[in-house]
Write a protein that holds these residues in place. Structure first.
Motif, PDB file in Angstrom:
ATOM      1  N   LEU A 341       0.817  -1.210   0.000  1.00  0.00           N
ATOM      2  CA  LEU A 341       0.000   0.000   0.000  1.00  0.00           C
ATOM      3  C   LEU A 341       0.853   1.263   0.000  1.00  0.00           C
ATOM      4  O   LEU A 341       0.466   2.289  -0.595  1.00  0.00           O
ATOM      5  CB  LEU A 341      -0.931  -0.015   1.227  1.00  0.00           C
ATOM      6  N   VAL A 342       2.016   1.241   0.627  1.00  0.00           N
ATOM      7  CA  VAL A 342       2.902   2.418   0.631  1.00  0.00           C
ATOM      8  C   VAL A 342       3.342   2.752  -0.793  1.00  0.00           C
ATOM      9  O   VAL A 342       3.250   3.909  -1.241  1.00  0.00           O
ATOM     10  CB  VAL A 342       4.115   2.180   1.542  1.00  0.00           C
ATOM     11  N   ALA A 343       3.782   1.750  -1.525  1.00  0.00           N
ATOM     12  CA  ALA A 343       4.217   1.976  -2.906  1.00  0.00           C
ATOM     13  C   ALA A 343       3.039   2.379  -3.791  1.00  0.00           C
ATOM     14  O   ALA A 343       3.164   3.247  -4.672  1.00  0.00           O
ATOM     15  CB  ALA A 343       4.891   0.715  -3.449  1.00  0.00           C
ATOM     16  N   TYR A 344       1.883   1.748  -3.525  1.00  0.00           N
ATOM     17  CA  TYR A 344       0.696   2.048  -4.336  1.00  0.00           C
ATOM     18  C   TYR A 344       0.282   3.505  -4.165  1.00  0.00           C
ATOM     19  O   TYR A 344       0.031   4.227  -5.154  1.00  0.00           O
ATOM     20  CB  TYR A 344      -0.439   1.116  -3.925  1.00  0.00           C
ATOM     21  N   LEU A 345       0.231   4.018  -2.923  1.00  0.00           N
ATOM     22  CA  LEU A 345      -0.197   5.391  -2.679  1.00  0.00           C
ATOM     23  C   LEU A 345       0.866   6.389  -3.142  1.00  0.00           C
ATOM     24  O   LEU A 345       0.532   7.508  -3.579  1.00  0.00           O
ATOM     25  CB  LEU A 345      -0.502   5.580  -1.193  1.00  0.00           C
ATOM     26  N   THR A 346       2.125   5.989  -3.072  1.00  0.00           N
ATOM     27  CA  THR A 346       3.190   6.864  -3.577  1.00  0.00           C
ATOM     28  C   THR A 346       3.018   7.098  -5.071  1.00  0.00           C
ATOM     29  O   THR A 346       3.094   8.247  -5.564  1.00  0.00           O
ATOM     30  CB  THR A 346       4.573   6.242  -3.296  1.00  0.00           C
ATOM     31  N   GLU A 350       1.805  10.613  -7.064  1.00  0.00           N
ATOM     32  CA  GLU A 350       2.640  11.115  -8.167  1.00  0.00           C
ATOM     33  C   GLU A 350       1.800  11.345  -9.418  1.00  0.00           C
ATOM     34  O   GLU A 350       1.991  12.348 -10.148  1.00  0.00           O
ATOM     35  CB  GLU A 350       3.763  10.113  -8.445  1.00  0.00           C
ATOM     36  N   GLU A 351       0.864  10.469  -9.700  1.00  0.00           N
ATOM     37  CA  GLU A 351      -0.031  10.654 -10.854  1.00  0.00           C
ATOM     38  C   GLU A 351      -0.903  11.887 -10.669  1.00  0.00           C
ATOM     39  O   GLU A 351      -1.156  12.629 -11.637  1.00  0.00           O
ATOM     40  CB  GLU A 351      -0.907   9.409 -11.022  1.00  0.00           C
ATOM     41  N   LEU A 352      -1.378  12.109  -9.431  1.00  0.00           N
ATOM     42  CA  LEU A 352      -2.208  13.291  -9.176  1.00  0.00           C
ATOM     43  C   LEU A 352      -1.427  14.577  -9.423  1.00  0.00           C
ATOM     44  O   LEU A 352      -1.971  15.565  -9.948  1.00  0.00           O
ATOM     45  CB  LEU A 352      -2.737  13.262  -7.740  1.00  0.00           C
ATOM     46  N   SER A 366       2.235  10.938   3.569  1.00  0.00           N
ATOM     47  CA  SER A 366       3.056  10.552   4.723  1.00  0.00           C
ATOM     48  C   SER A 366       2.871   9.056   4.955  1.00  0.00           C
ATOM     49  O   SER A 366       1.825   8.630   5.474  1.00  0.00           O
ATOM     50  CB  SER A 366       2.633  11.332   5.967  1.00  0.00           C
ATOM     51  N   PRO A 367       3.855   8.221   4.576  1.00  0.00           N
ATOM     52  CA  PRO A 367       3.673   6.766   4.658  1.00  0.00           C
ATOM     53  C   PRO A 367       3.733   6.223   6.073  1.00  0.00           C
ATOM     54  O   PRO A 367       3.344   5.084   6.308  1.00  0.00           O
ATOM     55  CB  PRO A 367       4.833   6.238   3.809  1.00  0.00           C
ATOM     56  N   GLY A 368       4.220   6.975   7.034  1.00  0.00           N
ATOM     57  CA  GLY A 368       4.343   6.441   8.386  1.00  0.00           C
ATOM     58  C   GLY A 368       5.714   5.822   8.596  1.00  0.00           C
ATOM     59  O   GLY A 368       6.641   6.001   7.808  1.00  0.00           O
TER      60      GLY A 368
END
Length: 497
Positions: A341-346, A350-352, A366-368
């Motif tokens: 999930l960390v890589a997915y949200l990163t 980036e796409e946004l 902020s991945p935590g």
């Protein structure tokens, strides 16, 4: 107490209660009916069996006394001419409802006082031939006296005879009264006991059944607010509880069905309006081209871009409606896979940042503390969740400084995704309803922010299909935070924790 136990106890009661009641009544009946028969002695009471034993005992005593007379007649016949001896014996026989006559040839030596009032002497002195014709032995004389005879010789060799008479009238009349009375009393006791127990048991069953019947009639008439209210700990109580649960579920189902119907009507109205707006724009552009208004290449391109924009908007509305319908009907397949999930949200953030439609908005993630957090999710559906939440935030952001922050909160069995904006916020009245179907925080259909009202409802259904939950926190003028959870997996095996 269950109905089975009640019925078992009633069966036992139908046996024991009549027996318990019948014994005291039998004593009362025996004392009432045997008064005449037991004259001259203490009144006895008891059951028919006890009465029969008493009568048998009396007959045995009479036979013993008669056997004593026979013994005297055989070995001391002259004692039968002793009036004192005979009177003493007569007193004992009289207590047993019996009497005797002693004859010496044709002369009557003694007649018991028990036989007073009957001219037995005349008949007995009529001669042996006459006596033979009377056939005393083994028959009733005068309709109620049974006779036994014993013949013997006196010392002077003259023939003697003893006639023993027993009053059978009192005996048989008493039995004729006692037996039917006992039988009738027993039937009455059984009948009353059965009637009482049947009434009590049937009342405990029929009364609640009538209550259930009234409840069904109310439900049949459409009154789903009528409660049965039977608080019982038996099978009918279980039936009542099941009936009440059915009523509540039926009421909830009908309420939900009415709500669905209202939502569908609202959906048709909203989608019709949303579709009509771009269609009207497309028609206007086409009419402008047909009427020659777009007489230059530049105007034609402008009209084409407008047509494309309106068509894209229609396509988005139709896709959203189609997706929601499939989710609502549980017909949308999910393809779960293990995702970092960390890589997915990163990658998503980036796409946004490079999305031209999101220009002027700052995105942060902020991945935590954990560099990798694994969840089991459908990539496409998770992307739809994130996109709908972000778009909802973008639509309600105002001012120059626009920020959207994403974060993760890691726990033992699940991870929580947080999406926070600095928009206008949501009122406390609207906040509990934003994930409901077709709900709009902005009631005006003319607002540019107006949509189908399905975006966050789709988010809720997709998250719940993943086994998570979604909720929101907001303060007007400060912004909104939307949270949703996803179950974690073991990074090695891919199984859910």
């Amino acid at each position: 107490m269950t109905i089975r136990v009640k019925l078992l106890l009633s069966y036992i009661g139908m046996i024991l209660i009549p027996m318990i009641i019948f014994f005291p009544l039998s004593y009362l009946l025996s004392g009432f009916f045997l008064g005449d028969f037991q004259e001259g002695s203490e009144s006895r009471q008891g059951t028919p069996q006890e009465l029969g034993q008493d009568i048998k005992k009396l007959m045995e005593q009479r036979d013993e006394l008669f056997a004593g007379l026979q013994f005297m007649a055989r070995y001391e016949p002259e004692r039968l001419t002793d009036r004192g001896f005979l009177e003493k014996a007569d007193a004992e026989f009289k207590q047993l409802q019996s009497g005797f006559v002693v004859l010496k040839e044709d002369s009557v030596i003694y007649v018991s006082s028990f036989l007073e009032g009957v001219d037995w002497a005349a008949e007995l002195q009529s001669g042996s031939k006459q006596r033979d014709k009377m056939n005393f032995h083994g028959r009733e004389m005068d309709g109620h006296l049974a006779v036994n005879t014993y013949e013997f010789p006196f010392q002077d060799h003259r023939p003697g005879t003893i006639y023993l008479f027993t009053d059978t009238k009192s005996l048989f009349q008493t039995f004729k009264k006692v037996i039917p009375a006992f039988f009738l009393t027993f039937l009455i006791v059984i009948g009353l006991t059965n009637a009482l127990l049947t009434y009590l048991i049937s009342r405990s069953i029929i009364k609640p059944l009538y209550a259930l019947k009234r409840a069904t009639e109310h439900i049949k008439e459409g009154n789903l607010d009528y409660e049965v209210g039977l608080k019982r700990k038996d099978e009918i109580g279980e039936l009542s509880a099941a009936f009440e649960e059915m009523r509540c579920r039926l009421k909830e189902s009908i309420h939900l069905q009415l709500q669905y119907e209202e939502n569908r009507k609202e959906l048709i109205s909203n989608i019709s309006h949303d579709l009509k707006t771009p269609i009207t724009g497309i028609k206007g552009c086409v009419e402008g081209v047909l009427d020659g208004i777009a007489d230059t290449q530049e105007k034609q391109e402008k009209y084409m871009r407008m047509i494309y924009k309106k068509a894209t908007e229609m396509d988005r509305l139709i896709d959203e409606l189609f997706l929601f319908s499939k989710l609502d009907l549980k017909r949308l397949p999910f393809h779960f896979e293990q995702i970092d999930l960390v890589a997915y949200l990163t990658d998503f953030v980036e796409e946004l940042r490079h999305d031209p439609r999101k220009q002027g908005i700052s995105f942060y993630f902020s991945p935590g503390v954990n560099p990798s957090v694994y969840v089991l999710a459908d990539r496409e559906k998770l992307s739809r969740v994130m996109t709908n939440i972000v778009n909802n935030s973008v639509n309600y952001m105002q001012g120059e400084s626009k920020e959207i922050r994403l974060g993760l909160r890691d726990s033992e069995k699940q991870v929580t995704v947080v999406i926070e904006d600095n928009g206008v916020g949501i009122t406390s009245e609207a906040l509990p309803h934003i994930f409901e179907r077709f709900y709009r925080a902005e009631p005006s259909r003319q607002s540019k922010n107006g949509g189908s009202g399905l975006g966050l409802a789709i988010v809720k259904q997709i998250v719940e299909e993943h086994g998570g939950q979604v909720w929101a926190e907001s303060k007007q003028g400060e912004g909104t935070r939307i949270f949703f959870t996803l179950p974690k997996t073991n990074g090695a095996s891919g199984e859910r924790i």
